[in-house]
Design an enzyme around this catalytic site. Structure first.
Site, short mmCIF file in Angstrom:
data_model
loop_
_atom_site.label_atom_id
_atom_site.label_comp_id
_atom_site.label_asym_id
_atom_site.label_seq_id
_atom_site.Cartn_x
_atom_site.Cartn_y
_atom_site.Cartn_z
N THR A 121 -6.86 -8.59 9.40
CA THR A 121 -5.72 -7.95 10.05
C THR A 121 -5.60 -6.56 9.47
OG1 THR A 121 -4.57 -10.00 10.54
CG2 THR A 121 -3.23 -8.03 10.37
N PHE B 31 -3.45 -3.00 8.78
CA PHE B 31 -2.13 -2.43 8.57
C PHE B 31 -2.27 -0.92 8.41
CE2 PHE B 31 -2.34 -6.69 7.06
CZ PHE B 31 -1.16 -7.27 7.48
#
Lengths: 365, 365
Positions: free
Chosen positions: B265, B267
């Site tokens: 993921t 960010f």
């Protein structure tokens, strides 16, 4: 190039050289840790060898703090070494640490402070669950609060030791800071009252008396509740810690307002094995006595006579008939030391039952 | 002394010597960092000098990973250096980092991975709040998810950039692992169905097909919800991560079942200043176009011609009439590099408006 740029260039080159050295040394340290594990395993081929040695870690950290030349604070340097040791240890197998959850609590902070971040940490809903998880072998160690100055929930942990076979393997002290928290929109002049837990009020009394003597003080069940109220009500402030401030979006108007700068909360590490002498140890015992006049005095006299430093005594009602009173006693020293053995012998002779909860390294702050 | 004890004694002595060296070097590194800050401040006496340099940190970490001899994994070694840098930096003044909370989320993990633990991290309830906190100067940087493979909530972050003056200063990639979770009491034979978010099912499809083809797959709104259901219902399992397992007291029956081991993921770090070239950078831009045939193709053609690697394109509806479409484009390279400047000039000539969101170091995994 300007003078500034030349200077910065030199400094960065020096930092790169230092980093190369650090890299080499940390890698060599990891190799050593791996060899230690191999040597242990070869000497005991059929056993599950414990690679983590609490007494050894405590010694390493004490040494670091004694020798730390600055400018980093001792606590910060110890934290870095804890992480290095944690990473080295995880080369064998990351340990599983059960703690009283949820995530984001002081107990988790204590667990990570003690074991570093290269562990699997499991939040559990109750102190009983932490004990059970460790006793069943699902976790190598558990972390539970024992003297929580803000929430006051120590008795349950103490009571667990009456029935649990687990040993105390270490303690962690965590500095707890209190802040005066207000809503970000609040104007200082409009604040008329402050919420907090009674323990926190007690810990910040002098500061409040001298800085905000006119504020009405309203006691609530926890600091988190105080922060919640302050976030909702106009004219209200709260005394609570960083985490509560974050959770409820409050602003720290005054930081670290506790009267004693050494305000700490204490946590215990519980495990299945006894820890050898580290050189600066504490011992915890559980003693049951009948309710005779002078019984407690008689119990404590041997400690006095042998010059042993008692650090804490708690009295709890006995969970069964035969135990009229149960005393939890903490003192400095390790069960394997002669003076301690002598005292324990004398104590045992006087009481209905004595249980050795563990001898363990004193917390390295 | 046994052979084992002699061997262990030697190894521990070696470790102590290494620790003394580490102590000395980390302290010297901290002194260097402090001198860097002084030199910067002296050269710019009237300014608030930024001591944290994202491009410099990225270079240091890349160097560490290239040279890491083992046995510690690159990621673990980078983590240790991140903490050392974090501690050195905090000597000046600990930075405040705002992140999309609550505590215990992947975003917090990303913030701590990127900035180390010597920062004050503030969880906020919404992505807007994170942007506001940074724009107002209450936090130096903010951390928000931008490509969250399990929850899919990227659009809101992208939309924020349309109106926000903030710059992208960095990216963090976090490996996300999925596990097959069951209640600790469950018996494997009794499991008939598994809950998860559709994205997670997609990411674990092959594993499920080959290992548990008969399980009924039931899609729910999030992995946390899947774990909650699995904790309540008999015969149910969940696919979710570590945190959900901990929260709902589930057992990891099979770990890391994602089909692609590089499941991550992403960010973004947002701040107020642009970041200089680090050597391995990405640039993000926002481009508004009218809806003409071939417009998108025309937009992308200069990238192709200049050999620039596009890493991502997202299309979003325009928030106002004049912007028919808005494209978010990520590509490799830094705005201060000549080839990138040439492309940006060509793109700008074609579009209604172009906004440079930032050039920043590529995430060091």
């Amino acid at each position: 190039m300007s003078d500034e740029e030349t200077r910065l260039g030199e400094l960065r080159e020096r930092i790169d050289t230092i980093d190369d050295e650090l890299l080499r040394l940390i890698s060599e340290r990891a190799e050593c840790a791996r060899t230690v594990a191999e040597v242990k395993q070869q000497a005991n081929p059929d056993e599950a060898v414990a690679f983590y040695r609490p007494e050894r870690e405590a010694r390493v950290l004490r040494r670091i703090k004694e020798r730390n030349p600055g400018p980093l604070a001792d606590e910060e340097m110890a934290r870095l070494f804890r992480e290095v040791m944690s990473a080295c240890l995880a080369l064998e197998k990351p340990m599983t640490i059960a703690f009283l959850g949820p995530e984001g609590t002081f107990t988790q902070a204590a667990a990570l402070k003690h074991f570093g971040h290269s562990v699997l940490s499991t939040p559990l809903a109750a102190i009983d669950d932490v004990f059970r998880e460790v006793a069943s072998g699902n976790a190598e160690y558990g972390v539970v609060p024992v003297e929580n100055s803000t929430e006051g929930m120590i008795n349950h942990t103490l009571d667990m030791f009456m029935s649990s076979p687990l040993k105390i393997c270490g303690e962690v002290q965590l500095r707890i800071h209190h802040h005066l928290l207000v809503s970000p929109e609040a104007d200082a002049a409009s604040i008329t009252r402050v919420y907090s837990h009674q323990q926190s009020f007690a810990q910040c009394r002098k500061w409040l008396d001298s800085h905000w003597p006119m504020l009405e003080r309203i006691t609530v069940s926890s600091n988190a509740e105080a922060a919640r109220l302050a976030s909702l009500e106009e004219g209200a402030a709260a005394i609570a810690g960083d985490m509560a401030a974050s959770l409820y979006g409050l602003e720290i108007r005054h930081a670290n307002i506790e009267d004693r700068p050494d305000n700490t909360t204490r946590f215990l590490i519980v495990g299945t094995e006894e820890v050898p002498v580290s050189g600066e140890d504490k011992t915890s015992i559980l003693v049951s006595m009948r309710n005779n006049p002078g019984a407690l005095y008689g119990l404590l006299e041997p400690f006095q006579r042998h010059g042993i430093d008692l650090t804490r005594i708690e009295t709890r009602p006995s969970p069964n008939e035969t135990w009229a009173y149960v005393f939890y006693i903490d003192f400095r020293g390790h069960r394997d030391e002669q003076a301690i053995q002598a005292v324990l012998g004398e104590v045992e002779a006087q009481c209905v039952e004595m249980k050795h909860l563990g001898s363990y390294p004193m917390g390295v702050l």
